[in-house]
Design a protein around this motif. Structure first.
Motif, short mmCIF file in Angstrom:
data_model
loop_
_atom_site.label_atom_id
_atom_site.label_comp_id
_atom_site.label_asym_id
_atom_site.label_seq_id
_atom_site.Cartn_x
_atom_site.Cartn_y
_atom_site.Cartn_z
N MET A 28 46.12 40.87 18.42
CA MET A 28 46.98 41.38 19.50
C MET A 28 46.30 41.21 20.84
O MET A 28 45.19 41.68 21.01
CB MET A 28 47.19 42.88 19.28
N ILE A 29 46.96 40.55 21.75
CA ILE A 29 46.35 40.42 23.08
C ILE A 29 47.45 40.27 24.14
O ILE A 29 48.42 39.53 23.95
CB ILE A 29 45.31 39.27 23.14
N LEU A 30 47.27 41.02 25.21
CA LEU A 30 48.14 40.87 26.38
C LEU A 30 47.21 40.56 27.56
O LEU A 30 46.30 41.32 27.86
CB LEU A 30 48.93 42.15 26.64
N ILE A 31 47.46 39.41 28.19
CA ILE A 31 46.68 39.02 29.36
C ILE A 31 47.38 39.56 30.60
O ILE A 31 48.52 39.18 30.88
CB ILE A 31 46.56 37.48 29.46
N GLN A 32 46.71 40.46 31.33
CA GLN A 32 47.26 40.83 32.63
C GLN A 32 46.55 39.95 33.66
O GLN A 32 45.36 40.10 33.95
CB GLN A 32 47.14 42.32 32.94
N PHE A 33 47.31 38.97 34.17
CA PHE A 33 46.77 38.17 35.26
C PHE A 33 46.70 39.04 36.50
O PHE A 33 47.50 39.98 36.67
CB PHE A 33 47.70 37.01 35.60
N THR A 34 45.80 38.71 37.39
CA THR A 34 45.87 39.22 38.74
C THR A 34 45.41 38.10 39.65
O THR A 34 44.40 37.45 39.39
CB THR A 34 45.07 40.53 38.91
N GLY A 35 46.21 37.83 40.68
CA GLY A 35 45.87 36.72 41.58
C GLY A 35 46.97 36.54 42.61
O GLY A 35 48.14 36.84 42.36
N LEU A 36 46.55 36.06 43.76
CA LEU A 36 47.48 35.88 44.88
C LEU A 36 48.57 34.86 44.58
O LEU A 36 48.44 34.07 43.64
CB LEU A 36 46.67 35.44 46.12
N SER A 37 49.59 34.89 45.41
CA SER A 37 50.65 33.87 45.29
C SER A 37 50.01 32.49 45.42
O SER A 37 49.21 32.24 46.33
CB SER A 37 51.66 34.11 46.42
N GLY A 38 50.33 31.60 44.50
CA GLY A 38 49.78 30.24 44.53
C GLY A 38 48.43 30.10 43.85
O GLY A 38 47.87 29.00 43.79
N SER A 39 47.90 31.19 43.30
CA SER A 39 46.57 31.10 42.69
C SER A 39 46.61 30.42 41.31
O SER A 39 45.56 30.07 40.77
CB SER A 39 45.94 32.50 42.56
N GLY A 40 47.81 30.25 40.75
CA GLY A 40 47.91 29.49 39.50
C GLY A 40 48.44 30.27 38.30
O GLY A 40 48.36 29.80 37.16
N LYS A 41 49.02 31.44 38.53
CA LYS A 41 49.49 32.27 37.42
C LYS A 41 50.53 31.52 36.57
O LYS A 41 50.40 31.43 35.36
CB LYS A 41 50.10 33.59 37.95
#
Ligand SMILES: Nc1ncnc2c1ncn2[C@@H]1O[C@H](COP(=O)(O)OS(=O)(=O)O)[C@@H](OP(=O)(O)O)[C@H]1O
Ligand SMILES: Nc1ncnc2c1ncn2[C@@H]1O[C@H](COP(=O)(O)OP(=O)(O)O)[C@@H](O)[C@H]1O
Length: 175
Positions: free
Chosen positions: A1-14
């Motif tokens: 089980m894994i949930l990746i919470q991305f964090t990053g500015l607009s355009g950072s590659g999410k």
């Protein structure tokens, strides 16, 4: 089980990394879903804007969607700016949540500007097209204190970042 919470500015590659990694996971017979801020802002988060309160509520609602997918044994990639440490830390309290910071300099983002949003955020105040309270320019982005993985998306190729993230997910699935 894994949930990746991305964090990053607009355009950072999410979006780019979520799509690339989902593709890699599917190729290797893992089930994965993307929960994308941009998409849910058209539906269940339609009532929310970009105040601190609304951004926090946005991430919490997306997390609810993510949790229901986790219950279906999916790997979840939560693609959202997620600018506040208090909400990231609420999510980190769940063992299955891992925080991935997409670290990209503002100078690089302004140059990259795939959606032309930085250009609009940097317009003079009187301009009607100016985007106000834009994260990283005129609104807060708190640097994550406890990221499990940091990807320098201004200095490495998409495939390099995608492979690092893929390997991170697989090794955390097994541990
Ligand atoms: N003021 C302001 N600040 C930041 N971003 C803005 C803003 N207005 C619109 N947008 C667009 O909304 C996308 C970010 O939405 P999120 O749901 O990821 O943001 S948040 O986590 O609730 O802060 C973001 O998408 P990405 O570029 O994919 O990050 C922008 O396209
Ligand atoms: N290492 C990298 N990881 C992700 N994106 C990258 C990387 N290097 C360059 N890019 C480019 O940066 C842009 C990121 O845009 P996008 O994925 O829409 O960002 P976000 O969803 O965070 O707003 C794309 O044009 C992508 O090709």
């Amino acid at each position: 089980m894994i949930l990746i919470q991305f964090t990053g500015l607009s355009g950072s590659g999410k979006t780019t990394l979520a799509e690339n990694v989902r593709h890699l996971l599917l190729q290797n017979n893992y089930e994965a879903e993307i929960v994308d801020g941009d998409v849910y802002r058209q539906t269940i988060c339609k009532d929310l804007g970009f105040s601190k309160e609304d951004r926090c509520e946005n991430v919490r609602r997306l997390f609810k969607v993510g949790r229901s997918l986790i219950e279906e044994n999916k790997i979840v990639l939560m693609s959202v700016i997620n600018p506040y440490e208090n909400v990231r830390s609420e999510l980190r309290a769940f063992e299955f949540v891992k925080t991935v910071f997409l670290d990209c300099s503002i100078a690089n983002l302004i140059e990259r500007d795939p959606k032309g949003l930085y250009k609009r955020a940097l317009l003079p105040d009187h301009d009607q097209n100016k985007i106000r309270s834009f994260t990283g320019i005129s609104d807060v982005f708190e640097i994550p204190e406890k990221a499990d993985l940091v990807l320098k998306t201004d200095s490495e190729a998409v495939l390099v970042s995608a492979n690092k993230l893929y390997n991170f997910i697989i090794s955390n699935l097994k541990s």
